[in-house]
Design a protein around this motif. Sequence first.
Motif, mmCIF file in Angstrom:
data_model
loop_
_atom_site.group_PDB
_atom_site.id
_atom_site.type_symbol
_atom_site.label_atom_id
_atom_site.label_comp_id
_atom_site.label_asym_id
_atom_site.label_seq_id
_atom_site.Cartn_x
_atom_site.Cartn_y
_atom_site.Cartn_z
ATOM 1 N N ASN A 1 0.828 -1.201 0.000
ATOM 2 C CA ASN A 1 0.000 0.000 0.000
ATOM 3 C C ASN A 1 0.868 1.258 0.000
ATOM 4 O O ASN A 1 0.604 2.232 -0.712
ATOM 5 N N ALA A 2 1.954 1.237 0.796
ATOM 6 C CA ALA A 2 2.858 2.385 0.856
ATOM 7 C C ALA A 2 3.572 2.586 -0.473
ATOM 8 O O ALA A 2 3.751 3.705 -0.942
ATOM 9 N N THR A 3 3.970 1.470 -1.083
ATOM 10 C CA THR A 3 4.648 1.554 -2.382
ATOM 11 C C THR A 3 3.730 2.126 -3.441
ATOM 12 O O THR A 3 4.138 2.944 -4.267
ATOM 13 N N LYS A 4 2.478 1.706 -3.363
ATOM 14 C CA LYS A 4 1.495 2.196 -4.343
ATOM 15 C C LYS A 4 1.292 3.703 -4.199
ATOM 16 O O LYS A 4 1.249 4.439 -5.177
ATOM 17 N N ARG A 5 1.174 4.140 -2.949
ATOM 18 C CA ARG A 5 0.969 5.573 -2.720
ATOM 19 C C ARG A 5 2.186 6.400 -3.153
ATOM 20 O O ARG A 5 2.052 7.491 -3.678
ATOM 21 N N LEU A 6 3.370 5.835 -2.908
ATOM 22 C CA LEU A 6 4.583 6.530 -3.303
ATOM 23 C C LEU A 6 4.665 6.693 -4.815
ATOM 24 O O LEU A 6 5.093 7.725 -5.328
ATOM 25 N N ARG A 7 4.237 5.683 -5.516
ATOM 26 C CA ARG A 7 4.251 5.743 -6.987
ATOM 27 C C ARG A 7 3.241 6.735 -7.516
ATOM 28 O O ARG A 7 3.432 7.337 -8.573
ATOM 29 N N GLU A 8 2.145 6.887 -6.748
ATOM 30 C CA GLU A 8 1.087 7.780 -7.211
ATOM 31 C C GLU A 8 1.428 9.258 -6.962
ATOM 32 O O GLU A 8 0.792 10.145 -7.519
ATOM 33 N N MET A 9 2.410 9.533 -6.057
ATOM 34 C CA MET A 9 2.788 10.926 -5.764
ATOM 35 C C MET A 9 3.458 11.565 -6.967
ATOM 36 O O MET A 9 4.134 10.888 -7.742
ATOM 37 N N ASP A 10 3.327 12.912 -7.070
ATOM 38 C CA ASP A 10 3.928 13.659 -8.171
ATOM 39 C C ASP A 10 5.356 14.051 -7.789
ATOM 40 O O ASP A 10 5.567 14.886 -6.911
ATOM 41 N N HIS A 11 6.308 13.401 -8.426
ATOM 42 C CA HIS A 11 7.723 13.709 -8.163
ATOM 43 C C HIS A 11 8.328 14.580 -9.241
ATOM 44 O O HIS A 11 9.540 14.689 -9.357
ATOM 45 N N GLY A 12 7.502 15.236 -9.971
ATOM 46 C CA GLY A 12 8.006 16.051 -11.072
ATOM 47 C C GLY A 12 8.888 17.200 -10.605
ATOM 48 O O GLY A 12 9.886 17.542 -11.249
ATOM 49 N N ASP A 13 8.527 17.799 -9.423
ATOM 50 C CA ASP A 13 9.298 18.936 -8.928
ATOM 51 C C ASP A 13 10.724 18.551 -8.574
ATOM 52 O O ASP A 13 11.648 19.375 -8.621
ATOM 53 N N LEU A 14 10.897 17.282 -8.162
ATOM 54 C CA LEU A 14 12.220 16.848 -7.744
ATOM 55 C C LEU A 14 13.207 16.769 -8.900
ATOM 56 O O LEU A 14 14.417 16.808 -8.704
ATOM 57 N N VAL A 15 12.690 16.600 -10.094
ATOM 58 C CA VAL A 15 13.578 16.473 -11.245
ATOM 59 C C VAL A 15 13.697 17.774 -12.018
ATOM 60 O O VAL A 15 14.436 17.849 -12.997
ATOM 61 N N LYS A 16 12.956 18.775 -11.607
ATOM 62 C CA LYS A 16 13.033 20.072 -12.269
ATOM 63 C C LYS A 16 14.224 20.848 -11.725
ATOM 64 O O LYS A 16 14.446 20.897 -10.520
ATOM 65 N N SER A 17 15.001 21.486 -12.597
ATOM 66 C CA SER A 17 16.187 22.229 -12.180
ATOM 67 C C SER A 17 15.816 23.410 -11.301
ATOM 68 O O SER A 17 16.575 23.819 -10.411
ATOM 69 N N GLY A 18 14.661 24.003 -11.507
ATOM 70 C CA GLY A 18 14.234 25.147 -10.718
ATOM 71 C C GLY A 18 14.142 24.832 -9.240
ATOM 72 O O GLY A 18 14.459 25.666 -8.389
ATOM 73 N N PHE A 19 13.693 23.627 -8.934
ATOM 74 C CA PHE A 19 13.571 23.216 -7.532
ATOM 75 C C PHE A 19 14.928 23.237 -6.850
ATOM 76 O O PHE A 19 15.093 23.769 -5.753
ATOM 77 N N TRP A 20 15.916 22.651 -7.511
ATOM 78 C CA TRP A 20 17.249 22.579 -6.903
ATOM 79 C C TRP A 20 17.924 23.948 -6.826
ATOM 80 O O TRP A 20 18.633 24.256 -5.874
ATOM 81 N N VAL A 21 17.674 24.777 -7.846
ATOM 82 C CA VAL A 21 18.218 26.129 -7.800
ATOM 83 C C VAL A 21 17.628 26.903 -6.627
ATOM 84 O O VAL A 21 18.334 27.615 -5.897
ATOM 85 N N ALA A 22 16.327 26.748 -6.428
ATOM 86 C CA ALA A 22 15.663 27.442 -5.324
ATOM 87 C C ALA A 22 16.217 26.985 -3.977
ATOM 88 O O ALA A 22 16.478 27.794 -3.083
ATOM 89 N N GLN A 23 16.384 25.672 -3.842
ATOM 90 C CA GLN A 23 16.923 25.146 -2.577
ATOM 91 C C GLN A 23 18.350 25.631 -2.334
ATOM 92 O O GLN A 23 18.729 25.973 -1.209
ATOM 93 N N LEU A 24 19.149 25.669 -3.427
ATOM 94 C CA LEU A 24 20.525 26.147 -3.311
ATOM 95 C C LEU A 24 20.554 27.613 -2.897
ATOM 96 O O LEU A 24 21.373 28.033 -2.065
ATOM 97 N N CYS A 25 19.654 28.406 -3.456
ATOM 98 C CA CYS A 25 19.581 29.829 -3.101
ATOM 99 C C CYS A 25 19.217 30.014 -1.632
ATOM 100 O O CYS A 25 19.753 30.897 -0.948
ATOM 101 N N VAL A 26 18.312 29.176 -1.156
ATOM 102 C CA VAL A 26 17.911 29.257 0.251
ATOM 103 C C VAL A 26 19.100 28.968 1.160
ATOM 104 O O VAL A 26 19.354 29.661 2.144
ATOM 105 N N VAL A 27 19.857 27.922 0.824
ATOM 106 C CA VAL A 27 21.028 27.555 1.627
ATOM 107 C C VAL A 27 22.074 28.666 1.602
ATOM 108 O O VAL A 27 22.626 29.050 2.634
ATOM 109 N N LEU A 28 22.345 29.181 0.379
ATOM 110 C CA LEU A 28 23.340 30.243 0.258
ATOM 111 C C LEU A 28 22.912 31.493 1.015
ATOM 112 O O LEU A 28 23.728 32.146 1.680
ATOM 113 N N ALA A 29 21.636 31.841 0.916
ATOM 114 C CA ALA A 29 21.130 33.025 1.618
ATOM 115 C C ALA A 29 21.278 32.860 3.126
ATOM 116 O O ALA A 29 21.635 33.809 3.841
ATOM 117 N N THR A 30 21.021 31.658 3.598
ATOM 118 C CA THR A 30 21.149 31.394 5.035
ATOM 119 C C THR A 30 22.598 31.535 5.492
ATOM 120 O O THR A 30 22.898 32.177 6.502
#
Length: 205
Positions: free
Chosen positions: A14-43
């Motif tokens: 059941n957990a595997t099924k739910r994990l597969r159904e989640m939208d992981h598109g943001d994780l593979v988008k470069s914008g997501f990682w750039v945003a996270q990097l900016c947050v770390v650098l700003a901190t």
Amino acid sequence: MPFSIAKGTAIRLNATKRLREMDHGDLVKSGFWVAQLCVVLATVIGVYLAASAGLRQALIFDSVTKQESNFYLRKSVYDELSDNVVVLRAYADDVLARNPPQSELLNQRPLLSRFVWEALRFSPTTLETPSAFLTGGRRFYLQVDDLIDKAESRTWAASHAAKRLTDLLDDTEQRLLPELKGSYEALGKQLTDYGVNLEVLKETL
């Protein structure tokens, strides 16, 4: 036991099924990682700037505190030295110049104020005073004591000691005292520019 295994298997599926159904598109988008990097650098930059500003303010405060103490020290040395010059000039004119007997010289040895000068040994800001003033003061007192001792011991005639003492006092008034006064006044101006109220001490007296 078989029931527990089956139940555990069902939960995992059941957990595997739910994990597969989640939208992981943001994780593979470069914008997501750039945003996270900016947050770390700003901190990191924010923490660095805050620490740097805090250190700079601490250093400024420490410097201003030491300068304020040294201002009062220089002014006190100036006032004491000025008073001693007045006492010694009267001694040279009224006592030594008359070339009195040795007994009178011994009885009328001038009483000099050396409280501030002696206190310099215990002040943590003494060595922050320009060496020219410390050296000038040291030589002044050494020469004064030497002249008075020579007059009292009759190594020199009192009138000759009076002339030498007068020359020393003239040089002190024309050179050392004005330089010392200019020094503490310049330091006082710097402290005033930092917002230090140097009149507070006067108001409490």
